[in-house]
Design a protein around this motif. Structure first.
Motif, short mmCIF file in Angstrom:
data_model
loop_
_atom_site.label_atom_id
_atom_site.label_comp_id
_atom_site.label_asym_id
_atom_site.label_seq_id
_atom_site.Cartn_x
_atom_site.Cartn_y
_atom_site.Cartn_z
N LEU A 94 -6.91 -3.16 -14.69
CA LEU A 94 -7.47 -2.84 -16.00
C LEU A 94 -6.47 -3.07 -17.13
O LEU A 94 -6.78 -2.82 -18.29
CB LEU A 94 -7.92 -1.38 -16.01
N GLY A 95 -5.25 -3.53 -16.80
CA GLY A 95 -4.29 -3.92 -17.82
C GLY A 95 -3.32 -2.86 -18.28
O GLY A 95 -2.63 -3.03 -19.28
N ASN A 96 -3.25 -1.73 -17.57
CA ASN A 96 -2.32 -0.66 -17.95
C ASN A 96 -0.89 -0.99 -17.55
O ASN A 96 -0.64 -1.86 -16.71
CB ASN A 96 -2.74 0.64 -17.26
N GLU A 97 0.06 -0.25 -18.15
CA GLU A 97 1.45 -0.29 -17.70
C GLU A 97 1.62 0.88 -16.73
O GLU A 97 1.33 2.02 -17.09
CB GLU A 97 2.41 -0.13 -18.87
N VAL A 98 2.05 0.58 -15.50
CA VAL A 98 2.04 1.60 -14.45
C VAL A 98 3.44 1.78 -13.86
O VAL A 98 4.10 0.81 -13.49
CB VAL A 98 1.06 1.23 -13.32
N ARG A 99 3.85 3.03 -13.80
CA ARG A 99 5.10 3.40 -13.12
C ARG A 99 4.72 4.27 -11.91
O ARG A 99 3.91 5.18 -12.03
CB ARG A 99 6.00 4.19 -14.07
N VAL A 100 5.31 3.98 -10.77
CA VAL A 100 5.05 4.75 -9.56
C VAL A 100 6.31 5.50 -9.16
O VAL A 100 7.40 4.93 -9.15
CB VAL A 100 4.60 3.83 -8.40
N LEU A 101 6.14 6.79 -8.84
CA LEU A 101 7.22 7.60 -8.27
C LEU A 101 6.79 8.03 -6.88
O LEU A 101 5.75 8.67 -6.72
CB LEU A 101 7.48 8.83 -9.14
N ASP A 102 7.57 7.66 -5.86
CA ASP A 102 7.20 7.97 -4.48
C ASP A 102 8.46 8.02 -3.63
O ASP A 102 9.36 7.20 -3.80
CB ASP A 102 6.24 6.89 -3.94
N ASN A 103 8.51 8.97 -2.70
CA ASN A 103 9.67 9.04 -1.80
C ASN A 103 9.42 8.30 -0.49
O ASN A 103 10.27 8.31 0.40
CB ASN A 103 10.07 10.50 -1.53
N LEU A 104 8.21 7.72 -0.36
CA LEU A 104 7.83 6.90 0.79
C LEU A 104 7.79 7.69 2.10
O LEU A 104 7.86 7.11 3.18
CB LEU A 104 8.76 5.69 0.94
N SER A 105 7.63 9.00 2.02
CA SER A 105 7.50 9.79 3.25
C SER A 105 6.14 9.56 3.91
O SER A 105 6.02 9.62 5.14
CB SER A 105 7.66 11.28 2.94
N ALA A 106 5.12 9.28 3.11
CA ALA A 106 3.80 9.00 3.66
C ALA A 106 3.27 7.65 3.19
O ALA A 106 2.34 7.12 3.77
CB ALA A 106 2.81 10.10 3.26
N GLY A 107 3.87 7.10 2.14
CA GLY A 107 3.41 5.83 1.60
C GLY A 107 4.27 4.66 2.04
O GLY A 107 5.22 4.82 2.82
N SER A 108 3.95 3.48 1.54
CA SER A 108 4.68 2.26 1.90
C SER A 108 4.71 1.31 0.71
O SER A 108 3.71 1.15 0.00
CB SER A 108 3.99 1.57 3.08
N VAL A 109 5.86 0.69 0.50
CA VAL A 109 5.96 -0.30 -0.58
C VAL A 109 5.06 -1.49 -0.32
O VAL A 109 4.69 -2.22 -1.25
CB VAL A 109 7.42 -0.77 -0.78
N ASP A 110 4.68 -1.71 0.93
CA ASP A 110 3.76 -2.81 1.24
C ASP A 110 2.43 -2.64 0.52
O ASP A 110 1.78 -3.63 0.18
CB ASP A 110 3.51 -2.90 2.76
N ASN A 111 2.04 -1.39 0.27
CA ASN A 111 0.78 -1.14 -0.45
C ASN A 111 0.85 -1.60 -1.90
O ASN A 111 -0.19 -1.75 -2.55
CB ASN A 111 0.45 0.35 -0.41
N LEU A 112 2.07 -1.80 -2.41
CA LEU A 112 2.26 -2.16 -3.82
C LEU A 112 2.87 -3.54 -4.01
O LEU A 112 3.17 -3.94 -5.12
CB LEU A 112 3.18 -1.13 -4.49
N ARG A 113 3.04 -4.26 -2.91
CA ARG A 113 3.80 -5.51 -2.92
C ARG A 113 3.32 -6.48 -3.99
O ARG A 113 4.13 -7.14 -4.66
CB ARG A 113 3.71 -6.16 -1.54
N LYS A 114 2.02 -6.57 -4.19
CA LYS A 114 1.50 -7.60 -5.10
C LYS A 114 1.80 -7.31 -6.57
O LYS A 114 1.64 -8.19 -7.42
CB LYS A 114 -0.01 -7.77 -4.92
N TRP A 115 2.27 -6.09 -6.88
CA TRP A 115 2.57 -5.75 -8.26
C TRP A 115 4.06 -5.75 -8.58
O TRP A 115 4.44 -5.60 -9.74
CB TRP A 115 1.99 -4.38 -8.62
N MET A 116 4.89 -5.90 -7.58
CA MET A 116 6.33 -5.72 -7.76
C MET A 116 6.95 -6.66 -8.80
O MET A 116 7.94 -6.31 -9.44
CB MET A 116 7.05 -5.87 -6.41
N ASP A 117 6.40 -7.84 -8.97
CA ASP A 117 6.97 -8.80 -9.92
C ASP A 117 6.32 -8.74 -11.30
O ASP A 117 6.67 -9.52 -12.18
CB ASP A 117 6.85 -10.23 -9.35
N SER A 118 5.39 -7.82 -11.48
CA SER A 118 4.70 -7.73 -12.76
C SER A 118 5.57 -6.99 -13.78
O SER A 118 6.21 -5.99 -13.47
CB SER A 118 3.37 -6.99 -12.59
#
Length: 317
Positions: free
Chosen positions: A23-47
């Motif tokens: 939707l065009g927002n600027e998004v910051r993610v805070l996560d300690n990766l205890s239950a999540g994975s950076v793979d879920n966000l891989r496609k946005w890492m270079d944005s």
């Protein structure tokens, strides 16, 4: 908007991040990766519109820095496992109540206008009114998890009224879909992969609950959030779930069918009248009339959401 998503690498959080970015927002993610994975966000890492912070919300300094220069916070970070409460109540306190307290202390000294919090149907406990509306009471959670969520809700309400930001609280039914890494469907698939001949089912199989696909969840959250922004309430509550419900046995049958298996079902019998574990709410269906009045409704019912989730998890897990 400039938005912080706590727990944004997790199951629901990463789907929310996907939609916010689309939707065009600027998004910051805070996560300690205890239950999540950076793979879920891989496609946005270079944005240029995306930022990832690997940090633990139990550390106030990490949270203080994360809320800088954002307009809204979607707070999804939490330990999602209801069953852990009996073994480790202190962990549920730290990863649900304490981190919310740290976030609220950061918000009171920030310019954040909106806080959106994902609470849970477990705050209602064994509700005597089904479907259960948002104004049902008294709220009597029967699990540590539900108590922690209700405690976080109370803190959010107190801070919002005191420090003049606005808070939207969602009480979610059972959320399922791609990227899920816990829950009954995930467990059944893994059990049947280990032993295709038998499937252990916690409880007596008659537990009946409402399930909502994560795609409908995210659309509901964002739709209701836009509605909330146009109103003048300081704090508001919305249930998000489905209008039907499904038993654990029926879920087991769908999983078995989609895997092409015919296992013998072994019911543990459960406790307290067939519950799967201590604190398991046996019957849960939320009233979603309030959310529907804003113009949102789920596209998939509980049965359709379960079948779609089984197919998604079989394709990826």
């Amino acid at each position: 908007m400039r938005i912080l998503v706590t727990g944004g690498a997790g199951f629901i959080g990463s789907h929310l991040v996907d939609r916010l970015m689309e939707l065009g927002n600027e998004v910051r993610v805070l996560d300690n990766l205890s239950a999540g994975s950076v793979d879920n966000l891989r496609k946005w890492m270079d944005s240029e519109r995306f930022e990832f912070i690997h940090g633990d919300m139990r550390e106030p300094k990490v949270v203080d820095e994360a809320v800088e220069d954002v307009e809204a916070v979607f707070h999804l970070a939490a330990n999602p496992e209801v069953r852990i409460g009996a073994q480790s109540p202190e962990l549920l306190y730290e990863t649900n109540v304490l981190i919310t307290y740290n976030l609220l202390n950061a918000l009171k000294d920030s310019n954040v206008e909106y806080l959106v919090f994902t609470s849970s149907s477990t705050v209602y406990g064994d509700a005597e009114v089904i479907p259960t509306p948002e104004d049902y009471g008294p709220l009597e959670p029967i699990s540590i998890y539900g108590g922690a969520k209700l405690g976080a809700e109370a803190l959010i309400s107190g801070y919002a009224h005191t420090f003049e930001f606005r808070a939207l609280i969602f009480r979610l039914a059972n959320i399922i879909g791609e990227r899920a890494n816990h829950g009954v469907i995930y467990d059944f698939i893994n059990k049947l992969r280990r032993n295709p001949e038998e499937l252990e089912i916690l409880g007596d199989g008659t537990q009946r609950k409402s399930y909502l696909h994560v795609s409908d969840t995210v659309e509901g959250m964002l739709h209701v959030f836009e509605h909330f922004r146009k109103e003048d309430k300081t704090v508001d509550f919305y249930n998000l779930g489905n209008e039907d419900w499904i038993t654990v046995r029926e879920i087991a049958e769908i999983v078995s069918e989609e895997m092409g298996l015919h296992p013998k079902f072994l019911f543990t019998g459960g406790i307290d009248g067939g519950r799967g574990w201590k604190g398991d709410v046996k019957f849960m269906r939320l009233s979603i009339e309030k959310a529907k009045k804003t113009g949102w409704k789920p596209r998939l019912n509980s049965y359709e959401a379960v079948r779609r989730t089984v197919r998604e998890l079989l394709a990826t897990v």
